[in-house]
Write a protein that holds these residues in place. Structure first.
Motif, PDB file in Angstrom:
ATOM      1  N   LEU A 170       0.839  -1.205   0.000  1.00  0.00           N
ATOM      2  CA  LEU A 170       0.000   0.000   0.000  1.00  0.00           C
ATOM      3  C   LEU A 170       0.873   1.253   0.000  1.00  0.00           C
ATOM      4  O   LEU A 170       0.592   2.225  -0.725  1.00  0.00           O
ATOM      5  CB  LEU A 170      -0.913  -0.021   1.228  1.00  0.00           C
ATOM      6  CG  LEU A 170      -1.979   1.060   1.334  1.00  0.00           C
ATOM      7  CD1 LEU A 170      -2.915   1.043   0.129  1.00  0.00           C
ATOM      8  CD2 LEU A 170      -2.782   0.879   2.623  1.00  0.00           C
ATOM      9  N   GLU A 171       1.952   1.221   0.768  1.00  0.00           N
ATOM     10  CA  GLU A 171       2.868   2.372   0.788  1.00  0.00           C
ATOM     11  C   GLU A 171       3.536   2.545  -0.575  1.00  0.00           C
ATOM     12  O   GLU A 171       3.696   3.666  -1.052  1.00  0.00           O
ATOM     13  CB  GLU A 171       3.921   2.204   1.876  1.00  0.00           C
ATOM     14  CG  GLU A 171       4.857   3.392   1.934  1.00  0.00           C
ATOM     15  CD  GLU A 171       5.655   3.490   3.228  1.00  0.00           C
ATOM     16  OE1 GLU A 171       6.511   4.390   3.307  1.00  0.00           O
ATOM     17  OE2 GLU A 171       5.419   2.692   4.146  1.00  0.00           O
ATOM     18  N   ASP A 172       3.907   1.431  -1.218  1.00  0.00           N
ATOM     19  CA  ASP A 172       4.494   1.509  -2.562  1.00  0.00           C
ATOM     20  C   ASP A 172       3.519   2.167  -3.540  1.00  0.00           C
ATOM     21  O   ASP A 172       3.899   2.994  -4.368  1.00  0.00           O
ATOM     22  CB  ASP A 172       4.849   0.111  -3.080  1.00  0.00           C
ATOM     23  CG  ASP A 172       6.087  -0.471  -2.403  1.00  0.00           C
ATOM     24  OD1 ASP A 172       6.822   0.290  -1.745  1.00  0.00           O
ATOM     25  OD2 ASP A 172       6.298  -1.696  -2.529  1.00  0.00           O
ATOM     26  N   ALA A 173       2.238   1.761  -3.429  1.00  0.00           N
ATOM     27  CA  ALA A 173       1.217   2.275  -4.346  1.00  0.00           C
ATOM     28  C   ALA A 173       1.042   3.782  -4.180  1.00  0.00           C
ATOM     29  O   ALA A 173       1.029   4.532  -5.163  1.00  0.00           O
ATOM     30  CB  ALA A 173      -0.114   1.555  -4.106  1.00  0.00           C
ATOM     31  N   PHE A 174       0.938   4.240  -2.949  1.00  0.00           N
ATOM     32  CA  PHE A 174       0.745   5.674  -2.738  1.00  0.00           C
ATOM     33  C   PHE A 174       2.014   6.478  -3.009  1.00  0.00           C
ATOM     34  O   PHE A 174       1.944   7.633  -3.437  1.00  0.00           O
ATOM     35  CB  PHE A 174       0.204   5.945  -1.331  1.00  0.00           C
ATOM     36  CG  PHE A 174      -1.287   5.778  -1.236  1.00  0.00           C
ATOM     37  CD1 PHE A 174      -2.145   6.479  -2.079  1.00  0.00           C
ATOM     38  CD2 PHE A 174      -1.855   4.907  -0.313  1.00  0.00           C
ATOM     39  CE1 PHE A 174      -3.525   6.321  -2.011  1.00  0.00           C
ATOM     40  CE2 PHE A 174      -3.231   4.749  -0.228  1.00  0.00           C
ATOM     41  CZ  PHE A 174      -4.064   5.455  -1.081  1.00  0.00           C
ATOM     42  N   SER A 175       3.176   5.877  -2.774  1.00  0.00           N
ATOM     43  CA  SER A 175       4.431   6.556  -3.116  1.00  0.00           C
ATOM     44  C   SER A 175       4.497   6.781  -4.617  1.00  0.00           C
ATOM     45  O   SER A 175       4.905   7.854  -5.090  1.00  0.00           O
ATOM     46  CB  SER A 175       5.632   5.719  -2.659  1.00  0.00           C
ATOM     47  OG  SER A 175       5.679   5.640  -1.257  1.00  0.00           O
ATOM     48  N   PHE A 176       4.084   5.765  -5.367  1.00  0.00           N
ATOM     49  CA  PHE A 176       4.042   5.887  -6.825  1.00  0.00           C
ATOM     50  C   PHE A 176       3.090   7.008  -7.232  1.00  0.00           C
ATOM     51  O   PHE A 176       3.406   7.844  -8.075  1.00  0.00           O
ATOM     52  CB  PHE A 176       3.598   4.558  -7.448  1.00  0.00           C
ATOM     53  CG  PHE A 176       3.458   4.605  -8.949  1.00  0.00           C
ATOM     54  CD1 PHE A 176       4.535   4.289  -9.767  1.00  0.00           C
ATOM     55  CD2 PHE A 176       2.253   4.966  -9.540  1.00  0.00           C
ATOM     56  CE1 PHE A 176       4.412   4.338 -11.162  1.00  0.00           C
ATOM     57  CE2 PHE A 176       2.122   5.027 -10.922  1.00  0.00           C
ATOM     58  CZ  PHE A 176       3.209   4.712 -11.738  1.00  0.00           C
ATOM     59  N   ARG A 177       1.932   7.026  -6.614  1.00  0.00           N
ATOM     60  CA  ARG A 177       0.905   8.016  -6.960  1.00  0.00           C
ATOM     61  C   ARG A 177       1.375   9.443  -6.685  1.00  0.00           C
ATOM     62  O   ARG A 177       1.174  10.348  -7.498  1.00  0.00           O
ATOM     63  CB  ARG A 177      -0.363   7.719  -6.167  1.00  0.00           C
ATOM     64  CG  ARG A 177      -1.561   8.572  -6.545  1.00  0.00           C
ATOM     65  CD  ARG A 177      -2.773   8.095  -5.790  1.00  0.00           C
ATOM     66  NE  ARG A 177      -3.987   8.706  -6.263  1.00  0.00           N
ATOM     67  CZ  ARG A 177      -5.185   8.137  -6.175  1.00  0.00           C
ATOM     68  NH1 ARG A 177      -5.307   6.929  -5.677  1.00  0.00           N
ATOM     69  NH2 ARG A 177      -6.253   8.752  -6.599  1.00  0.00           N
ATOM     70  N   VAL A 178       1.998   9.628  -5.532  1.00  0.00           N
ATOM     71  CA  VAL A 178       2.437  10.961  -5.128  1.00  0.00           C
ATOM     72  C   VAL A 178       3.594  11.464  -5.988  1.00  0.00           C
ATOM     73  O   VAL A 178       3.677  12.652  -6.303  1.00  0.00           O
ATOM     74  CB  VAL A 178       2.823  10.955  -3.625  1.00  0.00           C
ATOM     75  CG1 VAL A 178       3.581  12.214  -3.234  1.00  0.00           C
ATOM     76  CG2 VAL A 178       1.572  10.814  -2.762  1.00  0.00           C
TER      77      VAL A 178
END
Length: 205
Positions: free
Chosen positions: A181-189
């Protein structure tokens, strides 16, 4: 008469995706309905196939396919996640939609953006239209982008806690899902506007 119906359809195609991305799906659907009604009223020979295609164009579902609100148009509501498959889908949804521009569709995370960035919805759009991603916006405002990532993860992580509490996943799996989940939001940001969106299909067995 055909020209009016064609214009209505073109306007609909342009307005609905943007409205849906910004959390105004209901208003867009309402406008769509009145536009369709107006177009039908102007024409004495309404083509039923045209009407059905106009109605389906209001379905802006993304990953999540209409499983509740809160995760984006047609997305998964964090509080409704009861299976591991739904959790996998929620994490994929956290990456956002490349077709929606730099904000990648911020409806599911709009509250967090408001709380952490403390700027208006309109100002966020102005900055993103100028080419800033979420990380650049945060840095401009003196905010560490990681603070934004952490806040976004905190918004979605209760879904992981739910499955851990009911025994669907164990602690090790919960930790792996949290990292995903952190990877996903890091990508998004930090998305640069070009990199392909990764696919998350679950934990490696």
């Amino acid at each position: 008469m055909k020209l009016r119906k064609t214009l209505a359809a073109v306007l609909l195609a342009a307005v609905v995706p943007v409205a849906a991305a910004c959390g105004t799906t209901a208003e867009a659907a309402s406008a769509t309905s009145s536009t369709s009604t107006s177009a039908s009223a102007d024409s004495s020979t309404t083509d039923s196939s045209t009407d059905s295609s106009t109605e389906t164009s209001t379905d802006t579902g993304g990953p999540g396919g209409g499983m509740g609100q809160g995760g984006g148009p047609g997305g998964i509501d964090v509080s409704s996640v009861t299976t591991e498959d739904q959790l996998v889908e929620l994490i994929q949804e956290a990456y956002g939609e490349a077709g929606l521009g730099l904000h990648r569709g911020h409806q599911p995370v709009e509250d967090v953006l408001d709380e952490v960035l403390t700027i208006s919805h309109d100002e966020l759009h102005v900055r993103m239209d100028a080419g800033q991603n979420l990380a650049a916006v945060a840095e401009d405002l003196g905010i560490d982008p990681q603070t934004l990532v952490d806040a976004l993860v905190a918004k979605y992580s209760p879904a992981i806690d739910t499955l851990l509490a009911d025994g669907t996943i164990n602690q090790d799996e919960a930790d792996q899902y949290l990292a995903a989940l952190e990877d996903a939001f890091s990508f998004r940001v930090t998305w640069d506007g070009e990199e392909a969106t990764p696919t998350f299909s679950g934990l490696d067995v």
